[in-house]
Design an enzyme around this catalytic site. Structure first.
Site, PDB file in Angstrom:
ATOM      1  N   GLY A  11       0.800  -1.108   0.118  1.00 32.56           N
ATOM      2  CA  GLY A  11      -0.211   0.135  -0.003  1.00 32.56           C
ATOM      3  C   GLY A  11       0.812   1.187  -0.041  1.00 32.56           C
ATOM      4  O   GLY A  11       1.794   1.337   0.649  1.00 32.56           O
ATOM      5  N   ARG A  72       0.863  -5.154  -5.329  1.00 34.08           N
ATOM      6  CA  ARG A  72       0.715  -6.550  -4.698  1.00 34.08           C
ATOM      7  C   ARG A  72       0.712  -7.534  -5.610  1.00 34.08           C
ATOM      8  O   ARG A  72       0.094  -7.747  -6.553  1.00 34.08           O
ATOM      9  CB  ARG A  72      -0.587  -6.573  -3.995  1.00 34.08           C
ATOM     10  CG  ARG A  72      -0.856  -5.180  -3.082  1.00 34.08           C
ATOM     11  CD  ARG A  72      -2.011  -5.391  -1.931  1.00 34.08           C
ATOM     12  NE  ARG A  72      -2.661  -4.237  -1.606  1.00 34.08           N
ATOM     13  CZ  ARG A  72      -2.132  -3.466  -0.330  1.00 34.08           C
ATOM     14  NH1 ARG A  72      -0.944  -4.008   0.096  1.00 34.08           N
ATOM     15  NH2 ARG A  72      -2.762  -2.506  -0.122  1.00 34.08           N
ATOM     16  N   ASP A 103       4.627  -4.447   6.158  1.00 28.79           N
ATOM     17  CA  ASP A 103       5.086  -5.901   6.602  1.00 28.79           C
ATOM     18  C   ASP A 103       5.056  -6.905   5.746  1.00 28.79           C
ATOM     19  O   ASP A 103       6.096  -7.776   5.506  1.00 28.79           O
ATOM     20  CB  ASP A 103       3.875  -6.339   7.959  1.00 28.79           C
ATOM     21  CG  ASP A 103       2.797  -6.510   7.553  1.00 28.79           C
ATOM     22  OD1 ASP A 103       2.213  -5.459   6.705  1.00 28.79           O
ATOM     23  OD2 ASP A 103       1.753  -6.995   8.200  1.00 28.79           O
ATOM     24  N   THR A 126       3.494   2.626   5.914  1.00 27.51           N
ATOM     25  CA  THR A 126       2.271   2.213   6.008  1.00 27.51           C
ATOM     26  C   THR A 126       1.336   3.072   6.810  1.00 27.51           C
ATOM     27  O   THR A 126       1.596   3.476   7.901  1.00 27.51           O
ATOM     28  CB  THR A 126       2.080   0.709   6.280  1.00 27.51           C
ATOM     29  OG1 THR A 126       0.484   0.431   6.461  1.00 27.51           O
ATOM     30  CG2 THR A 126       2.704   0.360   7.415  1.00 27.51           C
ATOM     31  N   ASP A 128      -1.381   2.277   8.203  1.00 27.86           N
ATOM     32  CA  ASP A 128      -1.774   1.465   9.132  1.00 27.86           C
ATOM     33  C   ASP A 128      -1.031   1.434  10.536  1.00 27.86           C
ATOM     34  O   ASP A 128      -1.671   1.192  11.656  1.00 27.86           O
ATOM     35  CB  ASP A 128      -1.882  -0.144   8.943  1.00 27.86           C
ATOM     36  CG  ASP A 128      -2.765  -0.360   7.525  1.00 27.86           C
ATOM     37  OD1 ASP A 128      -3.639   0.767   7.288  1.00 27.86           O
ATOM     38  OD2 ASP A 128      -2.834  -1.143   7.031  1.00 27.86           O
ATOM     39  N   ASP A 130       1.235  -0.480  11.664  1.00 24.25           N
ATOM     40  CA  ASP A 130       1.070  -2.036  12.382  1.00 24.25           C
ATOM     41  C   ASP A 130       2.382  -2.687  12.212  1.00 24.25           C
ATOM     42  O   ASP A 130       2.284  -3.849  12.221  1.00 24.25           O
ATOM     43  CB  ASP A 130      -0.148  -2.323  11.595  1.00 24.25           C
ATOM     44  CG  ASP A 130       0.084  -2.821  10.013  1.00 24.25           C
ATOM     45  OD1 ASP A 130       1.116  -2.372   9.405  1.00 24.25           O
ATOM     46  OD2 ASP A 130      -0.718  -3.470   9.271  1.00 24.25           O
ATOM     47  N   ARG A 172      -6.436  -2.141   8.475  1.00 24.13           N
ATOM     48  CA  ARG A 172      -6.539  -3.466   8.789  1.00 24.13           C
ATOM     49  C   ARG A 172      -6.813  -3.955  10.204  1.00 24.13           C
ATOM     50  O   ARG A 172      -7.852  -3.391  10.699  1.00 24.13           O
ATOM     51  CB  ARG A 172      -5.278  -4.143   8.223  1.00 24.13           C
ATOM     52  CG  ARG A 172      -4.871  -3.941   6.649  1.00 24.13           C
ATOM     53  CD  ARG A 172      -3.767  -4.863   6.331  1.00 24.13           C
ATOM     54  NE  ARG A 172      -3.114  -4.498   5.002  1.00 24.13           N
ATOM     55  CZ  ARG A 172      -3.724  -4.999   3.932  1.00 24.13           C
ATOM     56  NH1 ARG A 172      -4.846  -5.859   3.817  1.00 24.13           N
ATOM     57  NH2 ARG A 172      -3.206  -4.659   2.917  1.00 24.13           N
TER      58      ARG A 172
HETATM   59  N1  LIG Z   1       5.723 -14.312   2.650  1.00 26.71           N
HETATM   60  C1  LIG Z   1       5.917 -13.633   1.240  1.00 26.71           C
HETATM   61  N2  LIG Z   1       6.810 -14.336   0.220  1.00 26.71           N
HETATM   62  C2  LIG Z   1       6.714 -13.728  -0.827  1.00 26.71           C
HETATM   63  N3  LIG Z   1       6.097 -12.554  -1.150  1.00 26.71           N
HETATM   64  C3  LIG Z   1       5.499 -12.159  -0.042  1.00 26.71           C
HETATM   65  C4  LIG Z   1       5.517 -12.677   1.076  1.00 26.71           C
HETATM   66  N4  LIG Z   1       4.514 -11.741   1.979  1.00 26.71           N
HETATM   67  C5  LIG Z   1       4.139 -10.450   1.366  1.00 26.71           C
HETATM   68  N5  LIG Z   1       4.815 -10.909  -0.011  1.00 26.71           N
HETATM   69  C6  LIG Z   1       4.539  -9.878  -1.318  1.00 26.71           C
HETATM   70  O1  LIG Z   1       4.841  -8.535  -0.703  1.00 26.71           O
HETATM   71  C7  LIG Z   1       3.565  -7.839  -1.359  1.00 26.71           C
HETATM   72  C8  LIG Z   1       3.253  -6.595  -0.462  1.00 26.71           C
HETATM   73  O2  LIG Z   1       2.650  -6.873   0.775  1.00 26.71           O
HETATM   74  P1  LIG Z   1       1.268  -6.365   1.365  1.00 26.71           P
HETATM   75  O3  LIG Z   1       0.874  -7.057   2.333  1.00 26.71           O
HETATM   76  O4  LIG Z   1       0.629  -6.487   0.159  1.00 26.71           O
HETATM   77  O5  LIG Z   1       1.697  -4.718   1.429  1.00 26.71           O
HETATM   78  P2  LIG Z   1       2.606  -4.469   2.789  1.00 26.71           P
HETATM   79  O6  LIG Z   1       3.821  -4.485   2.262  1.00 26.71           O
HETATM   80  O7  LIG Z   1       1.877  -2.668   2.668  1.00 26.71           O
HETATM   81  O8  LIG Z   1       2.080  -4.686   3.962  1.00 26.71           O
HETATM   82  C9  LIG Z   1       2.450  -8.811  -1.523  1.00 26.71           C
HETATM   83  O9  LIG Z   1       1.443  -8.070  -2.233  1.00 26.71           O
HETATM   84  C10 LIG Z   1       3.341 -10.054  -2.054  1.00 26.71           C
HETATM   85  O10 LIG Z   1       3.491  -9.718  -3.304  1.00 26.71           O
HETATM   86  O1  LIG Z   2      -5.662  -0.371  -1.569  1.00 26.59           O
HETATM   87  P1  LIG Z   2      -6.243  -2.151  -1.375  1.00 26.59           P
HETATM   88  O2  LIG Z   2      -5.102  -2.973  -1.745  1.00 26.59           O
HETATM   89  O3  LIG Z   2      -7.690  -1.867  -1.466  1.00 26.59           O
HETATM   90  O4  LIG Z   2      -5.985  -2.245   0.214  1.00 26.59           O
HETATM   91  C1  LIG Z   2      -6.586  -1.624   1.423  1.00 26.59           C
HETATM   92  C2  LIG Z   2      -5.619  -1.639   2.619  1.00 26.59           C
HETATM   93  O5  LIG Z   2      -4.501  -1.097   2.396  1.00 26.59           O
HETATM   94  C3  LIG Z   2      -4.276  -0.232   3.549  1.00 26.59           C
HETATM   95  O6  LIG Z   2      -4.576   1.264   3.121  1.00 26.59           O
HETATM   96  C4  LIG Z   2      -2.490  -0.259   3.583  1.00 26.59           C
HETATM   97  O7  LIG Z   2      -2.226  -1.371   4.061  1.00 26.59           O
HETATM   98  P2  LIG Z   2      -0.850  -2.049   3.791  1.00 26.59           P
HETATM   99  O8  LIG Z   2       0.096  -0.929   4.073  1.00 26.59           O
HETATM  100  O9  LIG Z   2      -0.622  -3.098   4.555  1.00 26.59           O
HETATM  101  O10 LIG Z   2      -0.665  -2.272   2.193  1.00 26.59           O
HETATM  102  C5  LIG Z   2      -4.873  -0.610   4.588  1.00 26.59           C
HETATM  103  O11 LIG Z   2      -5.410   0.338   5.499  1.00 26.59           O
HETATM  104  C6  LIG Z   2      -6.312  -1.296   3.796  1.00 26.59           C
HETATM  105  O12 LIG Z   2      -7.013  -2.160   4.695  1.00 26.59           O
HETATM  106 MG   LIG Z   3       0.614  -4.387   5.570  1.00 29.81          MG
END
Ligand SMILES: Nc1ncnc2c1ncn2[C@@H]1O[C@H](COP(=O)(O)OP(=O)(O)O)[C@@H](O)[C@H]1O
Ligand SMILES: O=P(O)(O)OC[C@H]1O[C@](O)(COP(=O)(O)O)[C@@H](O)[C@@H]1O
Ligand SMILES: [Mg+2]
Length: 320
Positions: A11, A72, A103, A126, A128, A130, A172
């Site tokens: 995000g 993502r 994360d 982020t 969040d 979090d 989240r």
């Molecule tokens: N365990 C994992 N192994 C490989 N790729 C991962 C793993 N966990 C997350 N990812 C990748 O990292 C991307 C970003 O994570 P996401 O949770 O969408 O956002 P954020 O980094 O903001 O928390 C995911 O869309 C995926 O492509």
């Molecule tokens: O933009 P998307 O893919 O709909 O995701 C929405 C989610 O992304 C966020 O805005 C940010 O979350 P991440 O930083 O983990 O990507 C959350 O607050 C929300 O639940």
């Molecule tokens: Mg996240």
């Protein structure tokens, strides 16, 4: 010259652009050759990578979102695609990575480190807030200000009617945005996943306030509670009041980064480049109790984020 690549992932969050700019400028100053990966992990797989030019990072400080764009990616969960990403880095002589994300992105880069041993430094970004181990993630201050602005607008219409306004924030499973916003906007109700709430008691408290002359209500609800629609109906029935729901949604992710997010971005970026130059291999940059530091990735991935106790103390009376 050693190649270092900078990317944004997951995000988007305000503050990503200043972090990119600083990471590029500072790594160049330190004798590294900075590259930019576009479109996050998807771009790393597809080879969307080029050496950073001065133009790439000029005039981006004040822009929200990420000029590098983000993604993502489902493909990154598969080894073969990660190998493709690794080959792309090898071809360009890149042997260090800075990932600005959440994360999920840190887990991704840690998996990549286990696969191919490419050192990385993570910058928490982020809305969040979090990420375990750090009190602050880039984008949070800007998001809180966007929420404040929206709630202020809602209050203008609220004061003109005898109504309740339920406002849902993102986050989240984390209630940080909702709880801090409840405080900064003087809300009457706050529901977050981390704090038990008692609708009966909230009802008693507000019925008494309404009898005393209160004529509108603001309720902040974190998306992680999944309670916004229910609470809106509950208020109509139990407080006998007209109620409206506003789901703030992606408005919260936009906006020009605040001064706090720009300065924090600079400090995190310098720390990330220094960490890699010090030979750190998989650390997340953190800001805790007023100091910057580095935390091993497993300390981040193996823990659960906890809501700040001081904020809970200030706001928990809004949950009952
Ligand atoms: N365990 C994992 N192994 C490989 N790729 C991962 C793993 N966990 C997350 N990812 C990748 O990292 C991307 C970003 O994570 P996401 O949770 O969408 O956002 P954020 O980094 O903001 O928390 C995911 O869309 C995926 O492509
Ligand atoms: O933009 P998307 O893919 O709909 O995701 C929405 C989610 O992304 C966020 O805005 C940010 O979350 P991440 O930083 O983990 O990507 C959350 O607050 C929300 O639940
Ligand atoms: Mg996240």
């Amino acid at each position: 010259m050693e190649g270092i690549a900078i990317m944004t992932s997951g995000g988007d969050a305000a503050g990503m652009n200043p972090a990119v700019k600083c990471a590029v400028d500072y790594s160049r100053k330190k004798g590294l050759k900075p590259f930019l990966i576009r479109n996050g992990l998807r771009g790393m797989i597809d080879g969307d990578i080029s050496e950073a030019t001065r133009e790439d990072v000029s005039g981006i400080m004040h822009r929200g979102g990420t000029v590098l764009r983000s993604s993502r990616s489902q493909r990154f969960f598969e080894y073969d695609y990660r190998k493709q990403a690794y080959d792309n880095l090898q071809k360009l002589g890149i042997n260090k990575l800075i990932v600005i994300g959440g994360d999920g992105s840190f887990n991704a880069l840690n998996q990549f480190y286990s696969d191919f041993g490419v050192p990385f430094a993570g910058i928490p970004a982020t809305i969040d807030n979090d990420i375990p181990g750090t009190d602050y993630c880039l984008g949070v201050d800007t998001a809180l200000n966007m929420i404040r602005q929206s709630v202020d607008s809602i209050r203008d219409t609220a004061t003109s009617f005898s109504r309740a306004f339920v406002i849902e924030t993102m986050g989240r499973h984390c209630g940080y945005l909702a709880m801090v916003s409840a405080l900064s906007s003087g809300a009457e109700i706050c529901l977050v996943p981390e704090v038990e709430y008692d609708l009966e008691k909230i009802g008693e408290r507000l019925r008494s306030d309404l009898n005393d002359g209160r004529d509108y209500i603001i309720a902040m609800v974190a998306e992680g509670t999944n309670m916004a629609e229910y609470l809106t109906r509950w208020i109509k029935i139990n407080l006998n009041m007209d109620a409206r729901l506003t789901v703030l949604g992606h408005v919260q992710r936009g906006g020009s980064p605040t001064v706090r997010d720009r300065i924090m971005a600079y400090k995190f970026a310098v720390e990330a480049v220094d960490a890699l130059l010090d030979g750190e291999t998989n650390k997340i940059m953190i800001f805790r109790d007023g100091d910057f530091g580095r935390l091993a990735i497993d300390k981040v991935t193996d823990s659960k984020v906890e809501l700040n106790q001081q904020i809970i103390k200030l706001a928990e009376h809004l949950s009952h």
